[in-house]
Design an enzyme around this catalytic site. Structure first.
Site, PDB file in Angstrom:
ATOM      1  N   GLU A 131       0.863  -1.181   0.000  1.00  0.00           N
ATOM      2  CA  GLU A 131       0.000   0.000   0.000  1.00  0.00           C
ATOM      3  C   GLU A 131       0.902   1.233   0.000  1.00  0.00           C
ATOM      4  OE1 GLU A 131      -3.505   2.113   2.714  1.00  0.00           O
ATOM      5  OE2 GLU A 131      -2.293   0.493   3.542  1.00  0.00           O
ATOM      6  N   ARG A 152       6.635 -13.536   9.299  1.00  0.00           N
ATOM      7  CA  ARG A 152       7.124 -12.166   9.159  1.00  0.00           C
ATOM      8  C   ARG A 152       8.380 -11.995   9.999  1.00  0.00           C
ATOM      9  NH1 ARG A 152       3.212  -6.925  10.063  1.00  0.00           N
ATOM     10  NH2 ARG A 152       4.761  -5.423  10.739  1.00  0.00           N
ATOM     11  N   LYS A 195       2.817   0.566  10.200  1.00  0.00           N
ATOM     12  CA  LYS A 195       2.971   1.792   9.422  1.00  0.00           C
ATOM     13  C   LYS A 195       2.254   2.964  10.089  1.00  0.00           C
ATOM     14  CE  LYS A 195       2.384   0.395   5.064  1.00  0.00           C
ATOM     15  NZ  LYS A 195       2.206   0.458   3.586  1.00  0.00           N
TER      16      LYS A 195
END
Length: 631
Positions: free
Chosen positions: A125, A346, A356
């Site tokens: 994104e 992750r 974020k």
């Protein structure tokens, strides 16, 4: 350049022998040649790299004896770098498809239908810069598409939230991919498919598989937790389409509604309890302007666009585990081509923010200098701190596509980097300015003398530096404090000396933590060059004052948060480390004036540093300390 390429292609023949003794000489020449190079000739992959790498790859005796053992440091670095970033361009008929790699992790994970082709995607994104978690996702998608299989990789911007997205972030993400060595075949945007996604949503409403809902967000959350149907779940298709049309127009009434998939409110999997798939947002989009007032959610758009674009394997982190069933439900509900899901863990680190939203808050509040702040776990931040890209690539590949979730310590991360920088980092000297000690060296030359010394004692190929010898030198206060009178010490790059006299003054500002609160103001040393440096316990850095000393600001940093792992209840302001930036003013030797931005060096006995700001008129060199994995 062509002549150099041809020369190295011919030299590759000398590396075919399986007798290590016959290969050691030619390989040593290659090792010296690669000291400060990423490629054999020029600044990009050439046939020189291809010929030499292919020869070494096929010669297992040589790779085991000299490369895997670490005996040829620069060759090993180059060999791994080419394997990780350029191997797809190298024709290796002997390399079996799907074979295991040497990077540490197991890549034989049983992906289905790879014989039909592999197309992966990395869908960030554009609402911030890439962090280290994104780096793993990007690099593994590239690795499976281009290294493991002869496939294709797409970078697709998931630009479905105009409130957060900026073109600045989009450009930065592409630059970060380039920095990481991630090679992609195509750039696409979810916004390219807004019309198709709208039509698919209408189709779902007409099939009775989606409905419009104006339930308030908090109430909707509670209903999903308690598995309670929305009051609008069984509204008519006509009413649902009418509300969706209001949303599409961006009317005041339309902004109160969303569209939800009608899946299973009784499911044990929360992701299946009627997730929102469309929202109304009249804010202009950075690519489509005011054309659209409605935007699909990532969970709805991703499987549809994956299917449309020909993605074969959606590789993503394990945080999407619960949403795999949802992903497949959308494909089945819309009768779309199936895509295989595979999830990997992750990269999570202690005392590290990867949200974020939280990272953006730190930037916007001025708690950090920006997205490339060396304290940030962004690709740019860790690179600015001193992490080399080949080391980052190696670290990611060693983690592999495992599903095991671990909270890693930064020590192992930076220890990998040290293997890359230690053999090639030039060595210089810096003395702390605060309470530096002036010394007179008896037996030193009356007139200053300058000699050329290797800038790296174990790697003379890097070059030379100037070392100035004179009777007037300076030392760090901490070193001077530790000396006893008549103690024999070693002055690095010079020889032994005996401490003959120490002069003190009171320490009214308590700048030095000593029992008697005195500071050393002067020292008198007597050279004893016939002394054995192996017998002394103190190897001391020093600088002659008879040279142009360079002001240097040495930065060190702490991690941004105090807790190893944040809980959902933690407030960011409560867990921020009070002080994370530490500065030490110092004086560097005359060679430091020639350093360039981005150079990685070692200041003897102080550590490795990356030059963030070189010598400028009226300013000091600014250097960031690079962690090495040692506590």
């Amino acid at each position: 350049m062509d002549a150099h390429i041809q020369e190295w292609k011919q030299r590759a023949d000398a590396l075919k022998s399986t007798n290590p003794k016959q290969v050691e000489g030619p390989l040593g020449e290659l090792d010296a040649h690669l000291t400060l190079r990423s490629y054999i000739v020029g600044y990009s992959l050439t046939e020189a790299d291809t010929a030499v790498w292919t020869t070494l790859k096929a010669n297992h005796a040589v790779t085991s004896a000299f490369i895997k053992s670490g005996r040829m440091v620069n060759v090993a670095r180059w060999f791994n770098f080419i394997a990780q970033t350029a191997q797809p361009a190298i024709d290796l008929p002997t390399r079996p498809k799907g074979g295991a790699v040497d990077e540490g992790g197991s890549y034989d994970i049983g992906l289905p239908d790879t014989e039909k082709g592999v197309v992966t995607r990395f869908p960030p994104e554009p609402s911030g810069y890439l962090h280290i978690g994104h780096a793993k996702a990007a690099y593994l998608n590239y690795y499976f598409a281009h290294v493991k299989y002869d496939g294709k990789m797409i970078v697709r911007f998931d630009d479905t939230n105009p409130s957060k997205e900026k073109e600045e972030y989009q450009d930065a993400i592409l630059e970060d991919c380039k920095l990481l060595g991630v090679k992609y075949d195509q750039i696409t945007y979810t916004s390219n498919y807004f019309q198709e996604l709208y039509e698919y949503c209408v189709q779902m409403i007409k099939k009775g598989k989606a409905y419009a809902d104006n339930t308030l967000q908090e109430q909707m959350r509670k209903e999903r937790e308690t598995r309670t149907d929305s009051s609008h779940r069984n509204d008519s298709v006509e009413d649902n389409l009418a509300h969706f049309e209001d949303m599409k127009k961006g009317t005041e009434e339309g902004t109160k509604w969303s569209v939800r998939a009608k899946i299973d409110m009784t499911s044990n999997n929360g992701a299946m309890r009627d997730p929102v798939i469309y929202r109304c947002n009249p804010q202009p989009h950075h690519r489509t302007g005011s054309t659209w007032k409605i935007y699909p959610t990532y969970d709805f758009a991703c499987p549809i666009v994956d299917s449309i674009e020909g993605i074969t394997h959606a590789l993503r982190t394990t945080e999407y585990n619960d949403r795999d069933a949802q992903y497949q439900w959308f494909l089945e509900a819309l009768d779309l081509r199936r895509v295989h899901n595979w999830n990997f863990s992750r990269m999570n680190f202690v005392r590290t923010l990867l949200s974020k939203r939280k990272l953006t808050k730190l930037v916007d509040s001025g708690k950090v200098w920006g997205w490339d702040d060396p304290r940030m776990a962004t690709v740019r931040g860790i690179n600015r701190r001193g992490m080399t890209i080949p080391a980052l690539q190696e670290f990611i590949l060693k983690q592999g596509p495992s599903k095991n979730i671990t909270l890693m310590d930064w020590a192992s991360f930076w220890a990998v980097n040290k293997k890359f920088i230690d053999p090639v980092a030039a060595r210089y000297t810096a003395v702390e300015t605060n309470q530096k000690v002036n010394c007179t060296v008896l037996g030193a030359p009356e007139a200053p003398r300058t000699e050329e010394k290797d800038v790296h004692a174990k790697n003379p190929e890097i070059g030379k530096k100037k070392v100035v010898f004179s009777k007037n030198i300076i030392l760090d206060q901490a070193d001077a404090q530790s000396f006893e009178e008549n103690e024999e010490i070693t002055l690095m790059n010079w020889g032994n000396a005996i401490v003959r006299k120490k002069s003190f003054s009171m320490n009214p500002l308590n700048l030095i933590k000593s029992s008697d609160q005195k500071i050393v103001t002067e020292l008198e040393l007597e050279l004893h060059l016939q002394g054995d440096v192996k017998t002394t316990s103190k190897k001391i850095t020093w600088l002659s004052t008879d040279q142009e000393l360079v002001p240097v600001t040495l930065f060190d940093f702490d991690l941004l948060i105090t807790k190893d792992k944040l809980s959902d209840d933690d407030q960011l302001e409560d867990v921020l480390t009070p002080q994370t930036e530490f500065k030490t003013e110092a004086l560097g030797d005359c060679n430091v004036a020639e350093l360039k931005k981005g150079d990685i060096v070692q200041f003897d006995r102080k550590g490795f540093y990356r030059i963030d700001q070189p010598m400028m008129h009226g300013g000091s060199v600014q250097a960031f300390q690079i962690p090495t994995g040692r506590k």
